[in-house]
Design an enzyme around this catalytic site. Structure first.
Site, PDB file in Angstrom:
ATOM      1  N   HIS A  77      19.610 -33.951 -30.335  1.00  0.00           N
ATOM      2  CA  HIS A  77      18.926 -32.954 -29.343  1.00  0.00           C
ATOM      3  C   HIS A  77      18.206 -33.804 -28.396  1.00  0.00           C
ATOM      4  O   HIS A  77      17.987 -34.726 -28.118  1.00  0.00           O
ATOM      5  CB  HIS A  77      17.768 -31.955 -30.517  1.00  0.00           C
ATOM      6  CG  HIS A  77      18.058 -31.298 -31.615  1.00  0.00           C
ATOM      7  ND1 HIS A  77      19.204 -29.950 -32.067  1.00  0.00           N
ATOM      8  CD2 HIS A  77      18.499 -31.292 -32.687  1.00  0.00           C
ATOM      9  CE1 HIS A  77      18.994 -29.611 -32.563  1.00  0.00           C
ATOM     10  NE2 HIS A  77      18.518 -30.288 -33.608  1.00  0.00           N
ATOM     11  N   CYS A  93      20.992 -31.430 -25.199  1.00  0.00           N
ATOM     12  CA  CYS A  93      20.349 -30.605 -24.027  1.00  0.00           C
ATOM     13  C   CYS A  93      19.679 -31.427 -22.644  1.00  0.00           C
ATOM     14  O   CYS A  93      18.662 -32.429 -23.375  1.00  0.00           O
ATOM     15  CB  CYS A  93      19.893 -29.287 -24.688  1.00  0.00           C
ATOM     16  SG  CYS A  93      21.264 -28.451 -25.372  1.00  0.00           S
TER      17      CYS A  93
END
Length: 454
Positions: free
Chosen positions: A275, A325
Site C-alpha cells: 500500500h 498508490c
C-alpha cells in the site's frame, strides 16, 4: 488533507514559518497523535535545526497527516498560547467553507499530449481534449497530476517523445533506426552489463497488514511477486524475496543490501509491492507502508543506495519499481476514440492500493527531512501511478502495472532499452479499465540500459 486546508496552509506559510514557536508544540502534537516521536525528531533535525527550518518542515509535513490534521493543529496552537496564528487559520477555514469556489483546486487534471510514439496502427489513438477543439490524431495522451507535486528542478522523465527508440515499430516491423547491438557496444552510450549474474534484485511484498493499521489485505500481490521473481531471474539477477515486512524491517533489509559489496556486479534492482500514500519530499514523491501501518518514504529508500550509503554501486544503474498508490484520487481520464482492444472495464476483483485519509490523522508517515542525494545519478524510479492517484490491482491476475511490466519485459527486453520498455508499459496500462492509471518515472540514468537476457 482536504485541498482547501492544503491551500490555506500554503497561503499562510510565510507567516507560519516566521512566527511559529515550534518548541512549545511538540508535546501537543504527540498527545493528539499528529506525529510520532521519530517524526518530530526528523523535523527538529531539518536543515540547520533552526526554529525557522523546523517550522518550515513542520508546515510541509502537516499536509500528509490526514483530513483532521489542520483542525488538530489549530487546537495545538490554541493550547500553546499561539492564538493569533490559530485565529488566522481558523478564519481561513471558515471563509473557504462559506465560499468553496474561492479555493481553486490544485488537483485539477491537466491533459498533456505528447508526440507520436511509433505505435502500431492498432495502438493509434485520437485524443479529444475539448469538444470545441479539433481532434488530434496519432498522439499518446498523458494525464499529469498536480503541478506542485513535481518540483521545477525535478521534472520527471515520463514518456519523453524526443528520446531515440532503438527499434521503430511504427509499421509493425523492426527498422534499424537505432540498432541495439551497436549501442550496447559503446560504453559511453549504454551501461555495461557483462557480469553474470548482473546484480542483486530485492523484492519486498507486503500482503497482510496488522488490524490496527486499517490497511486491507493485498490479494493478488503474490502473483505480482512470483511474476517478477521469475522475470528478473530470467534477466540474470540474483533475486531475494522478503514478505510482509514492517516499516523498520523494510529499512533494515534495504540497508543490509546496501552494505553488500556490489563491485563485481553491474546493476541493482528494488521492487516494492505494498500500500502507498503521498508524502512530503524533495526529490522522489510518495511513501510505502510496512505491515505495521508505518510508512517509509520513497526518497528515503532511494537515498539508502546513494554514493555514501552504497559506494560499490557508484556509476552503476540502480532501478526501483514501486507498485503502490500515490494517493486516493481516481482518474476518470478524458475522451478518446480508440481502435485498440486492450481496454477493460473495472470489475469487482479490481481494487486500489490506496490509503484514504478520511479516517483522521494517523501517526504513520516517516519523512526524510534532509535529502542526502542533491544530484542523483544512475537512478531510475518507476511508479505504477502518478502521485495523488490510485494504482489498481486485480485480485485474480495481480496489479495492472506489474502484469503489464512482466509481459513487456518478456516480449521486448531482448531488443529495446529500459526507457523504451517503460513507454510501452505506460501506453498499455493507460488503456485499461473504467478508471484510468498512467505509470511514470523519475529517470536519472546517464545512458541507455539494455537488460541481459541470455
Amino acid at each position: 488533507m482536504d485541498e482547501a486546508d492544503r491551500q490555506l496552509l500554503r497561503r499562510c506559510r510565510v507567516r507560519l514559518v516566521s512566527e511559529l514557536q515550534v518548541a512549545e508544540l511538540w508535546d501537543a502534537l504527540l498527545s493528539r497523535e499528529l506525529f510520532t516521536r521519530d517524526m518530530i525528531e526528523d523535523i527538529q533535525q531539518a536543515g540547520s535545526g533552526s526554529r525557522r527550518d523546523q517550522a518550515r518542515q513542520l508546515v510541509t509535513d502537516l499536509e500528509t497527516r490526514g483530513r483532521q490534521a489542520l483542525p488538530l493543529f489549530i487546537s495545538c496552537l490554541e493550547d500553546t498560547g499561539q492564538g493569533t496564528l490559530a485565529s488566522l487559520l481558523q478564519s481561513g477555514r471558515q471563509a473557504a467553507k462559506q465560499d468553496p469556489e474561492a479555493v481553486k483546486p490544485l488537483d485539477h487534471l491537466v491533459p498533456v499530449v505528447l508526440g507520436p510514439m511509433g505505435l502500431t496502427a492498432k495502438e493509434q489513438r485520437v485524443v479529444k481534449l475539448d469538444p470545441s477543439q479539433p481532434a488530434v490524431g496519432n498522439l499518446t495522451p498523458v494525464v499529469l497530476g498536480p503541478e506542485e507535486l513535481w518540483p521545477a528542478r525535478l521534472k520527471p522523465e515520463v514518456l519523453r517523445p524526443e528520446t531515440p527508440r532503438p527499434v521503430d515499430i511504427g509499421s509493425g516491423g523492426a527498422h534499424d533506426v537505432c540498432v541495439p547491438g551497436k549501442i550496447r557496444g559503446h560504453a559511453d552510450m549504454a551501461y555495461t552489463l557483462d557480469s553474470d549474474p548482473c546484480g542483486h534484485c530485492l523484492i519486498i511484498n507486503n500482503v497482510n497488514f496488522c488490524p490496527s493499521s486499517g490497511l486491507g489485505t493485498r490479494t493478488g500481490s503474490n502473483l505480482d511477486r512470483d511474476k517478477l521473481e521469475h522475470r528478473f531471474r530470467w534477466l540474470r539477477f540474483m533475486v531475494e524475496v522478503k514478505n510482509d515486512l514492517t516499516a523498520k524491517k523494510m529499512v533494515t533489509a534495504l540497508m543490509e543490501m546496501a552494505h553488500r559489496n556490489h563491485r563485481a556486479l553491474d546493476c541493482f534492482v528494488v521492487v516494492i509491492l505494498s500500500h502507498g500514500c503521498q508524502a512530503s519530499h524533495l526529490q522522489f514523491p510518495g511513501a510505502v507502508y510496512g505491515t505495521d501501518g508505518c510508512s517509509v518514504s520513497i526518497e528515503k529508500i532511494v537515498n539508502i543506495f546513494n554514493g555514501s550509503g552504497c559506494p560499490s554501486l557508484g556509476g552503476k544503474p540502480k532501478l526501483f519499481f514501486i507498485q503502490a498508490c500515490g494517493g486516493e484520487q481516481k482518474d476518470h481520464g478524458f475522451e478518446v476514440a480508440c481502435t485498440s482492444s486492450q481496454g477493460r472495464t473495472l470489475d469487482s476483483d479490481s481494487e486500489p492500493d490506496a490509503v484514504p485519509y478520511q479516517e483522521g490523522p494517523r501517526p504513520l508517515d516517516q519523512l526524510d527531512a534532509v535529502s542526502s542525494l542533491p544530484t542523483p545519478s544512475d537512478i531510475l524510479v518507476s511508479y505504477s501511478t502518478f502521485p495523488g492517484f490510485v494504482s489498481w490491482r486485480d485480485k485474480k491476475s495481480g496489479s495492472w502495472y506489474i502484469e503489464t511490466l512482466d509481459g513487456i519485459l518478456e516480449q521486448w527486453a531482448r531488443s529495446e532499452d529500459l526507457q523504451s520498455l517503460l513507454l510501452r508499459v505506460a501506453n498499455a496500462v493507460s488503456a485499461k479499465g473504467t478508471y484510468k492509471q498512467i505509470p511514470g518515472c523519475f529517470n536519472f540514468l546517464r545512458k541507455k540500459l539494455f537488460f541481459k537476457t541470455s
